[in-house]
Design an enzyme around this catalytic site. Sequence first.
Site: not given
Length: 258
Positions: A121, A98, A94-96
């Site tokens: 994500s 990903a 998720h975020s970083m």
Amino acid sequence: MADTPEAQPWIRRYHPIPDVPVNLVCLPYAGGSASYFFPVSRALAPRVGVLAVQYPGRQDRRREPSVSSIGELADAVTANLLPHTDVPLAIFGHSMGATLGFEVALRLESAGVAPLALFASGRRAPSCHRDERYHLLGDAEFVAEIKSLSGTNAHLLDDEELLATALPALRSDYRAAETYRYEPGPPLHCPIHALVGESDPKATVAEARAWAGHTTADFTLHTYPGGHFYLDEHAPRVLDVISRTLTARPRDLSNTAK
């Protein structure tokens, strides 16, 4: 018995599963920790095992220096995942996490290990660059940016003592994410499943759709109401996508690259 931090500083298995058919590697967002994925591990067991990654510089690893480069972090995560590749694995970030997941997947494929899938994500595709420099802000402005995303517990941000402990890792993670530059090269050969909130200020739907250009395999895009941390509200739907994707695959899949 769950792994202890002393035995597995990088990889946490909260609910070990005998003869697990597939493992999901979970990579936290900037400032996040492995424990964020404890409920994910509980919900997916026993169909899918979870290998939650604990970055240095936080919680039980708070005395270790943080890693402020996605490349260095990807090297370390990959090295610690290789002993677990006797079981097919997929990656969720998720975020970083990903972006990190993409780089880890590239390294695994180079090592002859083919991930079953990458779930990206809340993050724009690596080729969609934004010139962001929040890690250079003063503490007050930096904390305000983090609060605007509604992703960190308010008690941590409002408690000066806790904030002072967490701020170095947060800033280091932001530096890693913001200084990352995608180097054009061969795409992944595993499917990519992009997931994004419809009003995410960090990744538009179009930027999430651009993940399609980073794989030669299948691509899907899943959108949800909400912002950057849409998954806190829609966790059951996200977990259903992951579970159905991974458990629909043949049990005898090899994770060795062809």
